[in-house]
Design an enzyme around this catalytic site. Structure first.
Site, PDB file in Angstrom:
ATOM      1  N   GLU A  19       0.811  -1.224   0.000  1.00 49.13           N
ATOM      2  CA  GLU A  19       0.000   0.000   0.000  1.00 49.13           C
ATOM      3  C   GLU A  19       0.846   1.278   0.000  1.00 49.13           C
ATOM      4  O   GLU A  19       0.380   2.341   0.403  1.00 49.13           O
ATOM      5  CB  GLU A  19      -0.946  -0.014   1.210  1.00 49.13           C
ATOM      6  CG  GLU A  19      -1.988  -1.119   1.098  1.00 49.13           C
ATOM      7  CD  GLU A  19      -2.716  -1.351   2.400  1.00 49.13           C
ATOM      8  OE1 GLU A  19      -3.864  -0.924   2.512  1.00 49.13           O
ATOM      9  OE2 GLU A  19      -2.123  -1.948   3.312  1.00 49.13           O
ATOM     10  N   SER A 147      -6.168  -3.382   1.834  1.00 47.89           N
ATOM     11  CA  SER A 147      -6.601  -2.904   0.520  1.00 47.89           C
ATOM     12  C   SER A 147      -7.132  -4.011  -0.385  1.00 47.89           C
ATOM     13  O   SER A 147      -7.106  -3.895  -1.599  1.00 47.89           O
ATOM     14  CB  SER A 147      -5.470  -2.156  -0.208  1.00 47.89           C
ATOM     15  OG  SER A 147      -5.217  -0.927   0.423  1.00 47.89           O
ATOM     16  N   TYR A 213      -9.788   2.321  -4.872  1.00 44.66           N
ATOM     17  CA  TYR A 213      -8.938   3.450  -5.259  1.00 44.66           C
ATOM     18  C   TYR A 213      -9.225   4.087  -6.613  1.00 44.66           C
ATOM     19  O   TYR A 213      -8.567   5.059  -6.969  1.00 44.66           O
ATOM     20  CB  TYR A 213      -7.459   3.040  -5.149  1.00 44.66           C
ATOM     21  CG  TYR A 213      -7.129   2.617  -3.737  1.00 44.66           C
ATOM     22  CD1 TYR A 213      -7.263   3.521  -2.688  1.00 44.66           C
ATOM     23  CD2 TYR A 213      -6.743   1.315  -3.444  1.00 44.66           C
ATOM     24  CE1 TYR A 213      -7.008   3.137  -1.383  1.00 44.66           C
ATOM     25  CE2 TYR A 213      -6.486   0.920  -2.143  1.00 44.66           C
ATOM     26  CZ  TYR A 213      -6.610   1.838  -1.121  1.00 44.66           C
ATOM     27  OH  TYR A 213      -6.363   1.460   0.163  1.00 44.66           O
ATOM     28  N   ARG A 252     -10.803   2.624  11.694  1.00 45.22           N
ATOM     29  CA  ARG A 252     -12.000   2.437  10.869  1.00 45.22           C
ATOM     30  C   ARG A 252     -12.299   0.951  10.902  1.00 45.22           C
ATOM     31  O   ARG A 252     -11.437   0.123  10.626  1.00 45.22           O
ATOM     32  CB  ARG A 252     -11.728   2.885   9.435  1.00 45.22           C
ATOM     33  CG  ARG A 252     -12.975   3.289   8.663  1.00 45.22           C
ATOM     34  CD  ARG A 252     -12.691   3.379   7.190  1.00 45.22           C
ATOM     35  NE  ARG A 252     -12.420   2.062   6.669  1.00 45.22           N
ATOM     36  CZ  ARG A 252     -11.355   1.740   5.947  1.00 45.22           C
ATOM     37  NH1 ARG A 252     -10.453   2.622   5.628  1.00 45.22           N
ATOM     38  NH2 ARG A 252     -11.202   0.503   5.523  1.00 45.22           N
ATOM     39  N   ASP A 254     -14.414  -2.315   9.725  1.00 45.72           N
ATOM     40  CA  ASP A 254     -15.180  -2.793   8.560  1.00 45.72           C
ATOM     41  C   ASP A 254     -16.161  -3.896   8.949  1.00 45.72           C
ATOM     42  O   ASP A 254     -15.788  -4.852   9.646  1.00 45.72           O
ATOM     43  CB  ASP A 254     -14.240  -3.399   7.502  1.00 45.72           C
ATOM     44  CG  ASP A 254     -13.269  -2.401   6.905  1.00 45.72           C
ATOM     45  OD1 ASP A 254     -13.369  -1.212   7.218  1.00 45.72           O
ATOM     46  OD2 ASP A 254     -12.411  -2.837   6.112  1.00 45.72           O
ATOM     47  N   GLU A 267     -12.678  -6.450  10.086  1.00 43.40           N
ATOM     48  CA  GLU A 267     -11.358  -6.048  10.570  1.00 43.40           C
ATOM     49  C   GLU A 267     -11.402  -4.651  11.146  1.00 43.40           C
ATOM     50  O   GLU A 267     -12.346  -3.892  10.904  1.00 43.40           O
ATOM     51  CB  GLU A 267     -10.343  -6.090   9.422  1.00 43.40           C
ATOM     52  CG  GLU A 267     -10.722  -5.159   8.293  1.00 43.40           C
ATOM     53  CD  GLU A 267      -9.581  -4.876   7.332  1.00 43.40           C
ATOM     54  OE1 GLU A 267      -8.419  -5.171   7.667  1.00 43.40           O
ATOM     55  OE2 GLU A 267      -9.855  -4.312   6.257  1.00 43.40           O
ATOM     56  N   ASN A 269      -9.062  -1.311  10.941  1.00 47.73           N
ATOM     57  CA  ASN A 269      -7.925  -0.665  10.273  1.00 47.73           C
ATOM     58  C   ASN A 269      -7.390   0.389  11.228  1.00 47.73           C
ATOM     59  O   ASN A 269      -8.052   1.398  11.474  1.00 47.73           O
ATOM     60  CB  ASN A 269      -8.399  -0.013   8.969  1.00 47.73           C
ATOM     61  CG  ASN A 269      -8.940  -1.050   7.997  1.00 47.73           C
ATOM     62  OD1 ASN A 269      -8.181  -1.765   7.364  1.00 47.73           O
ATOM     63  ND2 ASN A 269     -10.262  -1.173   7.906  1.00 47.73           N
ATOM     64  N   GLY A 273      -7.047   5.066   5.594  1.00 44.95           N
ATOM     65  CA  GLY A 273      -6.663   6.050   4.576  1.00 44.95           C
ATOM     66  C   GLY A 273      -6.973   7.465   5.037  1.00 44.95           C
ATOM     67  O   GLY A 273      -7.987   7.724   5.679  1.00 44.95           O
TER      68      GLY A 273
HETATM   69  N1  LIG Z   1     -16.510 -13.143   4.565  1.00 41.48           N
HETATM   70  C1  LIG Z   1     -16.733 -12.274   3.573  1.00 41.48           C
HETATM   71  N2  LIG Z   1     -17.904 -12.306   2.864  1.00 41.48           N
HETATM   72  C2  LIG Z   1     -18.127 -11.444   1.834  1.00 41.48           C
HETATM   73  N3  LIG Z   1     -17.233 -10.520   1.423  1.00 41.48           N
HETATM   74  C3  LIG Z   1     -16.052 -10.429   2.083  1.00 41.48           C
HETATM   75  C4  LIG Z   1     -15.747 -11.298   3.186  1.00 41.48           C
HETATM   76  N4  LIG Z   1     -14.494 -10.974   3.628  1.00 41.48           N
HETATM   77  C5  LIG Z   1     -14.066  -9.973   2.858  1.00 41.48           C
HETATM   78  N5  LIG Z   1     -14.979  -9.632   1.918  1.00 41.48           N
HETATM   79  C6  LIG Z   1     -14.831  -8.558   0.888  1.00 41.48           C
HETATM   80  O1  LIG Z   1     -13.446  -8.283   0.716  1.00 41.48           O
HETATM   81  C7  LIG Z   1     -13.125  -6.934   1.134  1.00 41.48           C
HETATM   82  C8  LIG Z   1     -11.774  -6.916   1.834  1.00 41.48           C
HETATM   83  O2  LIG Z   1     -11.798  -7.762   2.972  1.00 41.48           O
HETATM   84  P1  LIG Z   1     -11.159  -7.376   4.375  1.00 41.48           P
HETATM   85  O3  LIG Z   1     -11.301  -8.548   5.264  1.00 41.48           O
HETATM   86  O4  LIG Z   1     -11.731  -6.091   4.868  1.00 41.48           O
HETATM   87  O5  LIG Z   1      -9.611  -7.212   4.024  1.00 41.48           O
HETATM   88  P2  LIG Z   1      -8.667  -5.962   3.637  1.00 41.48           P
HETATM   89  O6  LIG Z   1      -7.737  -5.825   4.781  1.00 41.48           O
HETATM   90  O7  LIG Z   1      -7.954  -6.372   2.404  1.00 41.48           O
HETATM   91  O8  LIG Z   1      -9.557  -4.756   3.470  1.00 41.48           O
HETATM   92  C9  LIG Z   1     -14.291  -6.546   2.039  1.00 41.48           C
HETATM   93  O9  LIG Z   1     -14.433  -5.149   2.108  1.00 41.48           O
HETATM   94  C10 LIG Z   1     -15.458  -7.247   1.359  1.00 41.48           C
HETATM   95  O10 LIG Z   1     -15.870  -6.557   0.184  1.00 41.48           O
HETATM   96 MG   LIG Z   2     -11.070  -4.045   4.796  1.00 46.95          MG
END
Ligand SMILES: Nc1ncnc2c1ncn2[C@@H]1O[C@H](COP(=O)(O)OP(=O)(O)O)[C@@H](O)[C@H]1O
Ligand SMILES: [Mg+2]
Length: 308
Positions: A19, A147, A213, A252, A254, A267, A269, A273
Protein backbone atom coordinates in the site's frame (compact mmCIF):
# COMPACT_ATOMS: atom_id res chain seq x y z
CA UNK A 1 0.79 19.72 21.23
CA UNK A 2 -0.31 22.87 19.38
CA UNK A 3 0.94 24.70 16.30
CA UNK A 4 2.44 27.43 18.51
CA UNK A 5 4.74 25.30 20.69
CA UNK A 6 7.13 24.91 17.76
CA UNK A 7 7.58 21.17 18.03
CA UNK A 8 8.58 19.43 14.82
CA UNK A 9 6.28 16.78 13.45
CA UNK A 10 7.42 14.05 11.09
CA UNK A 11 4.74 12.68 8.80
CA UNK A 12 5.84 9.10 8.20
CA UNK A 13 4.68 7.93 4.80
CA UNK A 14 5.42 5.66 1.86
CA UNK A 15 7.09 2.62 3.30
CA UNK A 16 7.48 -0.62 1.42
CA UNK A 17 4.19 -2.45 1.80
CA UNK A 18 1.76 -3.23 -1.01
CA UNK A 19 0.00 0.00 0.00
CA UNK A 20 2.97 2.36 -0.53
CA UNK A 21 1.24 4.49 -3.15
CA UNK A 22 -1.89 4.90 -1.01
CA UNK A 23 0.28 5.89 1.95
CA UNK A 24 2.11 8.54 -0.08
CA UNK A 25 -1.27 10.10 -0.83
CA UNK A 26 -2.40 9.92 2.83
CA UNK A 27 0.94 11.43 3.92
CA UNK A 28 0.78 14.27 1.40
CA UNK A 29 -2.76 15.20 2.51
CA UNK A 30 -1.81 15.11 6.21
CA UNK A 31 1.38 17.12 5.64
CA UNK A 32 -0.50 19.75 3.65
CA UNK A 33 -3.11 20.04 6.41
CA UNK A 34 -0.49 20.36 9.17
CA UNK A 35 1.54 22.98 7.31
CA UNK A 36 -1.67 24.85 6.50
CA UNK A 37 -2.49 24.91 10.22
CA UNK A 38 0.91 26.43 10.98
CA UNK A 39 2.68 23.33 12.30
CA UNK A 40 6.36 22.75 11.71
CA UNK A 41 5.99 19.48 9.83
CA UNK A 42 8.14 17.46 7.42
CA UNK A 43 7.42 14.37 5.34
CA UNK A 44 9.63 11.33 5.92
CA UNK A 45 9.59 8.56 3.33
CA UNK A 46 9.99 5.39 5.34
CA UNK A 47 12.64 2.90 4.28
CA UNK A 48 15.20 0.76 6.10
CA UNK A 49 17.05 3.95 7.10
CA UNK A 50 14.04 5.51 8.78
CA UNK A 51 15.73 5.68 12.22
CA UNK A 52 18.61 7.71 10.74
CA UNK A 53 16.16 10.00 8.95
CA UNK A 54 14.17 10.57 12.15
CA UNK A 55 17.35 11.52 14.03
CA UNK A 56 18.52 13.79 11.20
CA UNK A 57 15.18 15.64 11.10
CA UNK A 58 15.06 15.95 14.90
CA UNK A 59 11.31 15.42 15.11
CA UNK A 60 9.42 15.65 18.42
CA UNK A 61 6.33 13.71 17.35
CA UNK A 62 5.28 11.43 14.50
CA UNK A 63 2.08 11.37 12.49
CA UNK A 64 1.99 7.84 11.09
CA UNK A 65 0.46 7.95 7.62
CA UNK A 66 1.67 4.49 6.65
CA UNK A 67 -0.51 1.53 5.73
CA UNK A 68 0.17 -2.20 5.78
CA UNK A 69 3.29 -4.10 6.77
CA UNK A 70 5.89 -2.31 8.98
CA UNK A 71 3.65 0.76 9.25
CA UNK A 72 0.36 -0.58 10.54
CA UNK A 73 1.58 -3.75 12.24
CA UNK A 74 3.44 -2.41 15.26
CA UNK A 75 6.93 -2.34 13.73
CA UNK A 76 7.26 1.43 13.30
CA UNK A 77 5.35 1.95 16.57
CA UNK A 78 8.03 -0.16 18.32
CA UNK A 79 10.80 1.92 16.82
CA UNK A 80 9.12 5.17 17.93
CA UNK A 81 8.60 3.77 21.45
CA UNK A 82 12.32 2.98 21.66
CA UNK A 83 13.21 6.44 20.41
CA UNK A 84 10.68 8.00 22.85
CA UNK A 85 8.91 9.90 20.06
CA UNK A 86 5.14 10.23 20.68
CA UNK A 87 3.08 9.03 17.72
CA UNK A 88 -0.52 9.01 16.52
CA UNK A 89 -2.89 6.06 16.76
CA UNK A 90 -2.56 2.61 18.26
CA UNK A 91 0.42 1.08 20.04
CA UNK A 92 2.54 -1.95 19.25
CA UNK A 93 0.25 -4.73 20.45
CA UNK A 94 -3.04 -3.35 19.11
CA UNK A 95 -1.44 -2.60 15.75
CA UNK A 96 0.02 -6.10 15.48
CA UNK A 97 -3.25 -7.72 16.52
CA UNK A 98 -5.34 -5.69 14.09
CA UNK A 99 -2.99 -6.46 11.23
CA UNK A 100 -3.27 -10.19 11.80
CA UNK A 101 -6.77 -11.22 10.76
CA UNK A 102 -6.50 -14.58 12.55
CA UNK A 103 -5.55 -13.21 15.98
CA UNK A 104 -7.95 -10.29 15.52
CA UNK A 105 -10.83 -12.68 14.88
CA UNK A 106 -10.01 -14.58 18.06
CA UNK A 107 -10.08 -11.34 20.04
CA UNK A 108 -13.38 -10.31 18.39
CA UNK A 109 -14.92 -13.68 19.23
CA UNK A 110 -13.72 -13.44 22.82
CA UNK A 111 -15.43 -10.03 23.03
CA UNK A 112 -18.69 -11.55 21.81
CA UNK A 113 -18.65 -9.95 18.36
CA UNK A 114 -20.01 -11.76 15.31
CA UNK A 115 -17.38 -13.04 12.87
CA UNK A 116 -17.75 -15.06 9.67
CA UNK A 117 -17.01 -18.78 10.16
CA UNK A 118 -13.47 -19.38 8.96
CA UNK A 119 -10.63 -21.76 8.69
CA UNK A 120 -6.90 -21.09 8.67
CA UNK A 121 -4.55 -22.76 6.18
CA UNK A 122 -0.76 -22.53 6.44
CA UNK A 123 1.57 -22.62 3.46
CA UNK A 124 2.70 -26.19 2.84
CA UNK A 125 -0.22 -27.72 4.76
CA UNK A 126 -1.96 -30.65 3.08
CA UNK A 127 -5.41 -29.23 2.51
CA UNK A 128 -8.51 -31.22 1.73
CA UNK A 129 -11.45 -29.08 0.55
CA UNK A 130 -13.76 -31.97 1.52
CA UNK A 131 -13.15 -31.17 5.19
CA UNK A 132 -14.99 -27.85 4.86
CA UNK A 133 -17.80 -27.26 7.28
CA UNK A 134 -19.37 -24.39 5.36
CA UNK A 135 -20.58 -24.18 1.77
CA UNK A 136 -19.39 -22.19 -1.22
CA UNK A 137 -19.08 -19.35 -2.02
CA UNK A 138 -16.15 -18.62 0.28
CA UNK A 139 -13.69 -15.74 0.57
CA UNK A 140 -9.96 -16.44 0.52
CA UNK A 141 -7.61 -13.83 2.00
CA UNK A 142 -4.07 -13.50 3.35
CA UNK A 143 -3.92 -13.04 7.12
CA UNK A 144 -1.80 -9.90 7.01
CA UNK A 145 -2.56 -7.61 4.09
CA UNK A 146 -4.83 -4.70 3.37
CA UNK A 147 -6.60 -2.90 0.52
CA UNK A 148 -8.13 -6.27 -0.53
CA UNK A 149 -4.72 -7.39 -1.89
CA UNK A 150 -4.83 -11.17 -2.39
CA UNK A 151 -8.56 -11.38 -1.51
CA UNK A 152 -10.87 -13.38 -3.79
CA UNK A 153 -14.38 -14.75 -3.78
CA UNK A 154 -14.50 -18.42 -4.72
CA UNK A 155 -17.78 -19.79 -6.02
CA UNK A 156 -16.81 -23.42 -6.51
CA UNK A 157 -14.23 -25.92 -5.37
CA UNK A 158 -12.43 -25.97 -8.73
CA UNK A 159 -11.43 -22.29 -8.26
CA UNK A 160 -10.21 -22.70 -4.70
CA UNK A 161 -6.63 -23.80 -5.36
CA UNK A 162 -5.82 -20.81 -7.60
CA UNK A 163 -7.30 -18.37 -5.06
CA UNK A 164 -5.29 -19.96 -2.25
CA UNK A 165 -2.07 -19.76 -4.27
CA UNK A 166 -2.76 -16.08 -4.91
CA UNK A 167 -3.33 -15.38 -1.20
CA UNK A 168 -0.16 -17.34 -0.30
CA UNK A 169 1.84 -14.86 -2.40
CA UNK A 170 1.25 -12.33 0.38
CA UNK A 171 1.37 -14.40 3.55
CA UNK A 172 2.21 -17.86 4.83
CA UNK A 173 -1.13 -18.02 6.64
CA UNK A 174 -4.44 -17.50 4.88
CA UNK A 175 -8.10 -17.60 5.84
CA UNK A 176 -10.96 -19.24 4.06
CA UNK A 177 -14.16 -17.56 5.24
CA UNK A 178 -17.80 -18.11 4.65
CA UNK A 179 -19.09 -15.56 2.14
CA UNK A 180 -21.42 -13.16 3.94
CA UNK A 181 -24.06 -11.46 1.86
CA UNK A 182 -24.53 -8.08 3.44
CA UNK A 183 -24.13 -4.35 3.16
CA UNK A 184 -20.55 -3.13 3.33
CA UNK A 185 -20.55 -0.76 6.32
CA UNK A 186 -17.57 0.95 7.92
CA UNK A 187 -17.53 2.69 11.27
CA UNK A 188 -15.21 5.62 11.90
CA UNK A 189 -13.74 5.86 15.40
CA UNK A 190 -12.19 9.02 16.81
CA UNK A 191 -11.00 9.42 20.41
CA UNK A 192 -12.27 5.86 20.99
CA UNK A 193 -15.88 6.77 20.12
CA UNK A 194 -17.87 5.98 16.98
CA UNK A 195 -18.38 9.03 14.78
CA UNK A 196 -20.69 7.46 12.23
CA UNK A 197 -21.09 4.64 9.74
CA UNK A 198 -20.70 4.85 5.98
CA UNK A 199 -22.03 2.36 3.46
CA UNK A 200 -20.05 1.36 0.40
CA UNK A 201 -21.70 0.04 -2.72
CA UNK A 202 -18.94 -1.30 -4.99
CA UNK A 203 -19.66 -1.31 -8.72
CA UNK A 204 -17.83 -4.64 -8.91
CA UNK A 205 -18.44 -8.01 -7.28
CA UNK A 206 -16.86 -6.88 -4.01
CA UNK A 207 -14.84 -4.03 -2.53
CA UNK A 208 -11.56 -4.96 -4.20
CA UNK A 209 -8.40 -2.87 -4.74
CA UNK A 210 -9.77 -1.21 -7.86
CA UNK A 211 -13.11 -0.38 -6.22
CA UNK A 212 -11.21 1.16 -3.29
CA UNK A 213 -8.94 3.45 -5.26
CA UNK A 214 -10.48 4.22 -8.65
CA UNK A 215 -12.83 7.18 -8.65
CA UNK A 216 -16.40 6.16 -9.40
CA UNK A 217 -15.87 2.45 -8.71
CA UNK A 218 -17.72 2.54 -5.40
CA UNK A 219 -20.61 4.62 -4.20
CA UNK A 220 -20.34 6.05 -0.66
CA UNK A 221 -23.56 6.54 1.28
CA UNK A 222 -23.37 8.53 4.52
CA UNK A 223 -24.98 7.74 6.86
CA UNK A 224 -25.29 4.04 6.01
CA UNK A 225 -28.85 3.09 5.01
CA UNK A 226 -29.73 1.06 8.10
CA UNK A 227 -32.76 1.18 10.39
CA UNK A 228 -32.01 3.40 13.41
CA UNK A 229 -31.56 0.53 15.87
CA UNK A 230 -29.23 -1.36 13.53
CA UNK A 231 -27.24 1.81 12.82
CA UNK A 232 -26.78 2.24 16.57
CA UNK A 233 -25.83 -1.45 16.90
CA UNK A 234 -23.08 -1.24 14.28
CA UNK A 235 -21.67 1.90 15.92
CA UNK A 236 -21.46 0.08 19.26
CA UNK A 237 -19.96 -3.00 17.58
CA UNK A 238 -17.35 -0.71 15.98
CA UNK A 239 -16.37 0.65 19.39
CA UNK A 240 -16.26 -2.88 20.82
CA UNK A 241 -14.04 -4.10 17.97
CA UNK A 242 -11.69 -1.15 18.49
CA UNK A 243 -11.59 -1.86 22.24
CA UNK A 244 -11.25 -5.64 21.84
CA UNK A 245 -7.88 -5.14 20.17
CA UNK A 246 -6.78 -2.45 22.62
CA UNK A 247 -6.66 0.27 19.96
CA UNK A 248 -5.89 3.88 20.87
CA UNK A 249 -7.62 6.93 19.49
CA UNK A 250 -8.79 6.29 15.99
CA UNK A 251 -9.55 3.51 13.54
CA UNK A 252 -12.00 2.44 10.87
CA UNK A 253 -13.86 -0.79 11.53
CA UNK A 254 -15.18 -2.79 8.56
CA UNK A 255 -18.44 -4.76 8.73
CA UNK A 256 -20.81 -6.73 6.57
CA UNK A 257 -24.35 -6.11 7.86
CA UNK A 258 -27.02 -8.63 6.87
CA UNK A 259 -30.73 -8.10 6.33
CA UNK A 260 -31.28 -10.22 9.48
CA UNK A 261 -29.47 -7.49 11.43
CA UNK A 262 -26.21 -9.33 12.08
CA UNK A 263 -23.07 -7.16 12.08
CA UNK A 264 -20.16 -9.34 10.94
CA UNK A 265 -16.91 -7.63 11.86
CA UNK A 266 -14.24 -8.04 9.17
CA UNK A 267 -11.36 -6.05 10.57
CA UNK A 268 -10.13 -2.96 12.36
CA UNK A 269 -7.92 -0.67 10.27
CA UNK A 270 -5.67 1.07 12.78
CA UNK A 271 -4.25 3.42 10.14
CA UNK A 272 -7.14 4.06 7.79
CA UNK A 273 -6.66 6.05 4.58
CA UNK A 274 -6.20 9.77 5.21
CA UNK A 275 -6.50 11.37 1.81
CA UNK A 276 -9.24 13.96 1.87
CA UNK A 277 -11.33 11.53 -0.21
CA UNK A 278 -10.82 8.61 2.20
CA UNK A 279 -13.61 7.09 4.26
CA UNK A 280 -12.65 8.12 7.81
CA UNK A 281 -12.25 11.78 6.78
CA UNK A 282 -15.60 11.52 4.98
CA UNK A 283 -17.30 10.09 8.09
CA UNK A 284 -15.66 12.81 10.20
CA UNK A 285 -16.87 15.51 7.80
CA UNK A 286 -20.38 14.04 8.11
CA UNK A 287 -20.25 14.80 11.82
CA UNK A 288 -18.93 18.31 11.31
CA UNK A 289 -15.19 17.62 11.64
CA UNK A 290 -13.27 18.97 8.66
CA UNK A 291 -10.04 17.28 7.51
CA UNK A 292 -7.77 19.88 9.14
CA UNK A 293 -9.51 19.52 12.48
CA UNK A 294 -9.31 15.72 12.22
CA UNK A 295 -5.56 15.84 11.58
CA UNK A 296 -5.09 18.33 14.42
CA UNK A 297 -7.06 16.20 16.89
CA UNK A 298 -5.03 13.14 15.92
CA UNK A 299 -1.64 14.82 16.31
CA UNK A 300 -2.61 16.49 19.57
CA UNK A 301 -3.38 13.02 20.98
CA UNK A 302 0.06 11.64 19.97
CA UNK A 303 1.60 9.70 22.87
CA UNK A 304 3.89 6.83 23.74
CA UNK A 305 1.80 3.81 24.70
CA UNK A 306 4.28 1.56 26.50
CA UNK A 307 4.90 2.20 30.21
CA UNK A 308 2.68 5.24 30.43
N1 LIG B 1 -16.51 -13.14 4.57
C1 LIG B 1 -16.73 -12.27 3.57
N2 LIG B 1 -17.90 -12.31 2.86
C2 LIG B 1 -18.13 -11.44 1.83
N3 LIG B 1 -17.23 -10.52 1.42
C3 LIG B 1 -16.05 -10.43 2.08
C4 LIG B 1 -15.75 -11.30 3.19
N4 LIG B 1 -14.49 -10.97 3.63
C5 LIG B 1 -14.07 -9.97 2.86
N5 LIG B 1 -14.98 -9.63 1.92
C6 LIG B 1 -14.83 -8.56 0.89
O1 LIG B 1 -13.45 -8.28 0.72
C7 LIG B 1 -13.13 -6.93 1.13
C8 LIG B 1 -11.77 -6.92 1.83
O2 LIG B 1 -11.80 -7.76 2.97
P1 LIG B 1 -11.16 -7.38 4.37
O3 LIG B 1 -11.30 -8.55 5.26
O4 LIG B 1 -11.73 -6.09 4.87
O5 LIG B 1 -9.61 -7.21 4.02
P2 LIG B 1 -8.67 -5.96 3.64
O6 LIG B 1 -7.74 -5.82 4.78
O7 LIG B 1 -7.95 -6.37 2.40
O8 LIG B 1 -9.56 -4.76 3.47
C9 LIG B 1 -14.29 -6.55 2.04
O9 LIG B 1 -14.43 -5.15 2.11
C10 LIG B 1 -15.46 -7.25 1.36
O10 LIG B 1 -15.87 -6.56 0.18
MG1 LIG C 1 -11.07 -4.05 4.80
Amino acid sequence: MTSSDNKKIGVLMGGFSAEREVSLKSGAAVLKALVGLGYNAVGIDVDRNVATKIVAEGINAAFIALHGRYGEDGAIQGLLELMAIPYTGSGVLASALAMNKIFAKQAFQAAGLTVAPYRVVCRGEVFDAKTFTFPFPVVVKPSQEGSSVGVSIVRQESELEAAMQDAFKYDREILIEQFIKGAEVQVGILEDKALGAIEIVPKKEFYDFEAKYSPGMAEHILPARLPADLYEKVLRAGEEGHRALGCSGYSRVDFLVTTEGLCYILEVNTLPGMTDLSLLPEIARGSGIEFGELVERLISAATLKIAQ
